[in-house]
Scaffold this motif. Structure first.
Motif: not given
Lengths: 229, 226
Positions: A30-33, A60, A174-175, A229, B54, B68-71, B86
């Motif tokens: 989702f997006n970058y994650g 992207y 959020t991965n 990530t 998300n 970046w693991r949390f967006i 989460l």
């Protein structure tokens, strides 16, 4: 046929040899994650073409599976949102790519239906909009629903945090997003992870995806996006 | 003429007004753009649980150091509030569609007098896709639209009937612009608040739909000290 108990740990290049021209693939994220960055980069490098790509968004233009689109390796996209990737927009406007847009909750539920043996499901989402076009409407207790059908793939490329050798997976931050659901809906499932540990080192209470769903494990590479990530 | 405002001033006015809609404990999903700003204006003493599509329930502000693991859904790093959860996308959208979220704040291309929202497609021009918006407007109890009163060319964004493809039918509860607040009450569009120095004739001129005027029409909340 049951999958191997001890999962082979492959390089990303070896793993994507299981994806042929014309295959239908699911890609988590989702997006970058939560994108399996190393696997999709290997797929870009493999030059495989005519793919049907099932992913929430198309990342992207120069990031993750967005590169598959830019390179012209994808003939059809099933997604909920393509606004982040200029190449997708361009190819779609030039009628060089087929696009099926699906509301995001419907998107994940169709994958869940595919992986969980359901013939479809009824959702109120999209009633009275373009999203109901060509679909059957059903009224239950006086309320209208759209009949939505399952999605499955030849191969699912997913991203998790850690695996044990049996392929049991845990996720991080959020991965997680679409990854556990896609793990149920691919004929072949390849998981990219930060680390592979000995059997017994993940508490069974913490396992989100049971290893019986997984075919191969791939260790995350060190590219910029994979690393962060 | 409606009073001229800087874009930043418009955005703040809209976000600040919407933030006053929440009650302590409400679960809120914010869209991209002006809706994101709303979290900066939550009044003291009100604790809101922010949910992101998300998979965060209990999202906090942008952290000092990016991880970046949390967006969030817009692709920016976020922090987690104490006691957050989460979840996967299937649970996130179960929460959304299943009626477990109190408010969603979304942008709009157009809103019409019947509470229809168009926000995801400009035919022939741009197809970003609906993302999670169709599920949000279907399942969330209160759908709040945050939008400028007119588009870049001065055309009303509140219209009689949406021209653009719909996100949802009859789903909007509240529309907040930089000049006015409208509610949908008994399926009718009702003007409830106006911003300082805004005259009724101008609101009528720049609103493309017929509307009722509330008996208790008041100054737009949050503008008291402007």
């Amino acid at each position: 046929m049951a999958k191997c108990r001890i999962k082979p740990i492959l390089s990303a290049e070896e793993a994507v040899k299981n994806i042929n021209n014309g295959a239908t693939i699911m890609v988590g994220g989702f997006n970058y994650g939560g994108i399996p960055y190393s696997l999709v980069q290997a797929l870009v490098d493999s030059g495989v073409r005519n793919l049907t790509l099932i992913s929430n968004d198309t990342a992207y233009e120069d990031v993750g599976h967005g590169l598959l689109i830019k390179n012209g390796q994808v003939k059809k996209i099933i997604a909920s949102h393509i606004g982040l990737n200029k190449a997708t927009q361009r190819l779609y406007n030039d009628q060089k790519i087929e696009l099926e847009l699906v509301p995001q909750g419907t998107f994940v539920e169709r994958i869940r239906a595919g992986g969980f043996g359901l013939g479809g499901f009824l959702t109120p989402t999209g009633v009275g909009t373009e999203a109901q076009k060509g679909k059957q409407l059903l009224a239950v207790n006086g309320k209208e629903y759209i009949l939505e059908l399952p999605l499955t793939a030849d191969v699912a490329l997913i991203r998790a945090h850690k695996a044990d050798r049996y392929g049991n997976l845990i996720y991080f931050g959020t991965n997680r997003n679409f990854n556990p659901t896609m793990a149920t809906a691919g004929k072949l499932v390849i998981a990219e992870v930060d680390a592979v540990m000995e059997v017994g080192s993940i508490d069974p209470n913490d396992v989100v995806t049971p290893g019986i769903l997984i075919d191969y494990l791939v260790l995350k590479g060190d590219s910029y996006y994979a690393a962060r990530t | 003429m409606l009073p001229e405002l800087e874009e930043e001033q418009q955005r703040i006015r809209i976000a600040r007004r919407i933030a006053l809609e929440f009650k302590d404990g409400d679960v809120v999903n914010l869209g991209i753009g002006i809706p994101t700003l709303v979290s900066d204006y939550i009044p003291e003493g009100i604790r809101v649980v922010f949910q992101t599509e998300n998979g965060v329930v209990g999202a906090g502000p942008k952290p000092v150091t990016d991880d970046w693991r949390f967006i969030g859904a817009g692709g920016r790093c976020l922090s987690l509030q104490p006691g957050s959860a989460l979840v996967s996308s299937e649970i996130s959208f179960g929460l959304i569609r299943g009626g477990h979220i109190d408010h969603t704040v979304l942008g709009a291309l157009q809103v019409d007098k019947d509470g229809n929202l168009a926000s995801w497609w400009i035919p022939g021009k741009l197809v970003p896709g609906m993302g999670g918006s169709m599920d949000l407007v279907t399942g969330v109890k209160s759908v709040i639209v945050a939008t400028s009163h007119t588009d870049k060319n001065g055309n009303p964004k509140i219209v009689s009937t949406c021209d653009f493809p719909l996100t949802g039918v009859g789903v909007v509860s509240l529309v907040v612009t930089e000049y006015a607040v409208f509610r949908f009450l008994k399926r009718r569009l009702v003007l409830c608040e106006t911003a300082p120095q805004v005259e009724m004739k101008d609101i009528k001129k720049y609103t493309g739909a017929e509307f009722d005027v509330s008996d208790s029409l008041s100054l737009m909340k949050g503008c008291e000290n402007e």
